[in-house]
Design a protein around this motif. Sequence first.
Motif, PDB file in Angstrom:
ATOM      1  N   UNK A   1       0.837  -1.203   0.000  1.00 54.93           N
ATOM      2  CA  UNK A   1       0.000   0.000   0.000  1.00 54.93           C
ATOM      3  C   UNK A   1       0.871   1.251   0.000  1.00 54.93           C
ATOM      4  N   UNK A   2       1.924   1.222   0.808  1.00 60.22           N
ATOM      5  CA  UNK A   2       2.797   2.401   0.901  1.00 60.22           C
ATOM      6  C   UNK A   2       3.492   2.688  -0.436  1.00 60.22           C
TER       7      UNK A   2
ATOM      8  N   UNK B   1      -2.418   0.297   9.845  1.00 63.48           N
ATOM      9  CA  UNK B   1      -1.841  -1.012   9.550  1.00 63.48           C
ATOM     10  C   UNK B   1      -0.402  -1.130  10.045  1.00 63.48           C
ATOM     11  N   UNK B   2       0.394  -0.125   9.753  1.00 60.02           N
ATOM     12  CA  UNK B   2       1.816  -0.188  10.110  1.00 60.02           C
ATOM     13  C   UNK B   2       2.363   1.225  10.228  1.00 60.02           C
ATOM     14  N   UNK B   3       2.650   1.636  11.426  1.00 63.47           N
ATOM     15  CA  UNK B   3       3.190   2.980  11.618  1.00 63.47           C
ATOM     16  C   UNK B   3       4.591   3.079  11.009  1.00 63.47           C
ATOM     17  N   UNK B   4       5.313   1.979  11.000  1.00 64.93           N
ATOM     18  CA  UNK B   4       6.659   2.005  10.414  1.00 64.93           C
ATOM     19  C   UNK B   4       6.585   2.313   8.920  1.00 64.93           C
ATOM     20  N   UNK B   5       5.684   1.620   8.195  1.00 66.73           N
ATOM     21  CA  UNK B   5       5.548   1.870   6.761  1.00 66.73           C
ATOM     22  C   UNK B   5       4.979   3.262   6.513  1.00 66.73           C
ATOM     23  N   UNK B   6       4.037   3.688   7.353  1.00 64.54           N
ATOM     24  CA  UNK B   6       3.446   5.015   7.188  1.00 64.54           C
ATOM     25  C   UNK B   6       4.491   6.104   7.404  1.00 64.54           C
ATOM     26  N   UNK B   7       5.329   5.923   8.403  1.00 69.09           N
ATOM     27  CA  UNK B   7       6.406   6.901   8.635  1.00 69.09           C
ATOM     28  C   UNK B   7       7.392   6.886   7.479  1.00 69.09           C
ATOM     29  N   UNK B   8       7.630   5.705   6.929  1.00 70.60           N
ATOM     30  CA  UNK B   8       8.507   5.607   5.760  1.00 70.60           C
ATOM     31  C   UNK B   8       7.924   6.399   4.592  1.00 70.60           C
TER      32      UNK B   8
ATOM     33  N   UNK C   1      -0.334  14.866   9.606  1.00 75.07           N
ATOM     34  CA  UNK C   1      -1.389  14.994  10.614  1.00 75.07           C
ATOM     35  C   UNK C   1      -1.614  13.695  11.377  1.00 75.07           C
ATOM     36  N   UNK C   2      -1.202  12.580  10.798  1.00 69.37           N
ATOM     37  CA  UNK C   2      -1.369  11.285  11.461  1.00 69.37           C
ATOM     38  C   UNK C   2      -0.179  10.930  12.345  1.00 69.37           C
ATOM     39  N   UNK C   3       0.894  11.700  12.241  1.00 65.91           N
ATOM     40  CA  UNK C   3       2.076  11.415  13.058  1.00 65.91           C
ATOM     41  C   UNK C   3       1.775  11.653  14.529  1.00 65.91           C
ATOM     42  N   UNK C   4       2.346  10.814  15.357  1.00 67.92           N
ATOM     43  CA  UNK C   4       2.283  10.998  16.804  1.00 67.92           C
ATOM     44  C   UNK C   4       3.697  11.252  17.306  1.00 67.92           C
ATOM     45  N   UNK C   5       3.836  11.777  18.505  1.00 70.60           N
ATOM     46  CA  UNK C   5       5.182  12.063  19.006  1.00 70.60           C
ATOM     47  C   UNK C   5       6.136  10.876  18.928  1.00 70.60           C
ATOM     48  N   UNK C   6       5.663   9.668  19.173  1.00 66.78           N
ATOM     49  CA  UNK C   6       6.556   8.510  19.136  1.00 66.78           C
ATOM     50  C   UNK C   6       7.079   8.235  17.732  1.00 66.78           C
TER      51      UNK C   6
ATOM     52  N   UNK D   1       8.315  10.267  15.736  1.00 64.89           N
ATOM     53  CA  UNK D   1       9.486  11.094  15.439  1.00 64.89           C
ATOM     54  C   UNK D   1      10.793  10.358  15.693  1.00 64.89           C
ATOM     55  N   UNK D   2      10.724   9.225  16.382  1.00 68.19           N
ATOM     56  CA  UNK D   2      11.939   8.440  16.598  1.00 68.19           C
ATOM     57  C   UNK D   2      12.514   7.933  15.288  1.00 68.19           C
TER      58      UNK D   2
END
Length: 683
Positions: A323-324, A355-362, A385-390, A392-393
């Motif tokens: 999807x990403x 589904x996957x914050x890792x892929x979304x952050x990517x 807008x979907x990012x959360x403080x965590x 940012x790592x």
Amino acid sequence: MASTCVHQAIHGYRDGHRLLSSSLSLGADASRAMLVLSDMSGPSMHPGFDEYLTGYPLPGTDLFVFAKTWYAPEMQRPGCVWTHSLLIPRTHISRVSTPSLLPSLRRPQVEGLENAATAPIVLEHEPSPLAPEGFENNAVAATLMSAVLGQARPVVVGVDTAAQLESVFLRIWEELWSGAKARFAFCTGSLMPRSVGGALMDLQAVPRAIPSSQFRKSAGAALMLDLRSPGTPEPWVEQVLQGAARGEATFRSWMESAAGAEAARGAAPGLVKIFGQWYQPNWSARSILASAVDVPELEPVTRVRLLGMVLDRAGAEEGARGRRELLQELCGRRNTDLSSMTSLLEEQTRRLFEESRAEACSLALSLLGAELTEVGEHVLRAAVLSLTPSDLDTFGDAQAPFLPTIVGANPALATAPGLWRRAGSRGHEILAQLDAEELAQERRHAVVDAVLASGREAPVEALVGFAGSIAVSRVLSALAAGNLFFSPQWRSSLSSRPDAVLEWLEGQSALSPRELEVASQFVSPKCSPQRLTKMWQSGIAASEASITPRVAAFGLALALSERTCSPLLATCFQPTFDELADGRIEYEAWDWLRELAPPVFWWRDWDRCERIAAALARLLERQDASLKTVFSILRSRWAILKVASVLDDDRHFRQYLKALRKASVASPSIGTREQRDALLEGW
């Protein structure tokens, strides 16, 4: 067994073609349309066309008419016909099938016509797979299916008899999804091309014996089909027919998903080839994407639905990564207008985060700094807008230049210490972005806390400018808790805001020497002596044993400036005297006392113990302090000797010293033995 209740009507000849019996009263427009379509389908009957089927949406209603017409040679007038019509609610169209409809159509008889159709009929049907009847001649079925669904024009096909293609027509109608089925107009025996609501029927069979030139004008917009020379069917046609032969609903279900259950036949031409690709071996969501995006015939709403299906398929095939990657590809497409898909892609971005914050952050990281289309900008914003403080790592130094923009879009990220650890010199820009937002006080508190918890050097002036007294209060609390180190920047900034420091002190529910120590770094005893005295007395009383020399010196300066026997003298003089005696007191602390304790002799101005002893002696004498008060202030032998010496050296003070010594002799219970001996020494 399920059932559907439908109304019925019978038309025939009685002083002209008319409605003879019906279970439902219709409006004028619907009645007129039904009257025309129930009459003979041409000017004269042809052999083999003495009975035929007609299906059409009834204009001005939510009904679909499924009718059969019979030639009526028994009538005296030529050209008369009987027509029995079933009126099916469009909402029920997907429930009924031709095996349940056909037996319900019966040739009317002259006798009893008035009551023949006055009551609705019940159609019994089982939810079983369709029989493959109708597609036995694969070449004919494929040619008709391709003509009906592969292009948008009405289709007119020449036949020898009305029954020749009846089963094929019905099977094609059955294969349509509910929206198209309810709008699909057809006739198995049109003696001349027929229209519904001013438009040619979607599919109709005409006598091959009639030259096409006779109806070229009335059917000029139609596709004239000759089944005697069928072409090679496209792959999608074979897939539809094979699924239909197995009784599967794959095509209908797929079309409802892609075009919507209410879409008409016109949605099919742009979709059928993609349907073929969808179920083609070795085709993936990635390979279908180009067709879904670039095919020109699709309506915007259909393209949005189809693209959603492609992205969901990518997720099913490859997980969140699939999807990403497709979202990422779409964000860079410049040769296709994707503006109608903005909302879909934003929603797909949010789903990716689920589904996957890792892929979304990517995805977010890949879009930052990329050359994006307008749609890509919307996707990036949805990701931010979907990012959360965590999240940012996952950011690195390469993304630091974008942090001000990111925080401007999603201020909640500013409450993450991780953001400020990566911000570096851009902290000023981030705070400027935040300052432009109308943030609630609680959010500003959280931002300040995050900055202080980051462990990085804070942009002091920008932070104080952003949060004002809130920042001052949070910084002072962090310093008091040991979570923040003193820095020249903080000292400079907070020292210029003494009122904010005093407000912080006054706002503490329980002052301790630690808070006093912190405050003494930024305010002078001169800034507001009365307020400071009250707070110093409260803070020292809570834990007198733990006061530091700096706090004691500050308190002594307050007490000496008060020119009364302040309680602070009892807690602050002796510790300050001891530190001065040992030479360990800070320069700033002595600076507070310097003017309040002038030298006794100019050549001994270096003797700081003597200077504060003299200042105290003058204050005690002026207030005529009691022996008990003196001993509560002076607790060491050396301090008592210093003060007594100052009193003895000044003839104006000797009388007061003499009174203290007499009181010491007369009241041996006051003070300790050591204190009394020191006071009486040399007397």
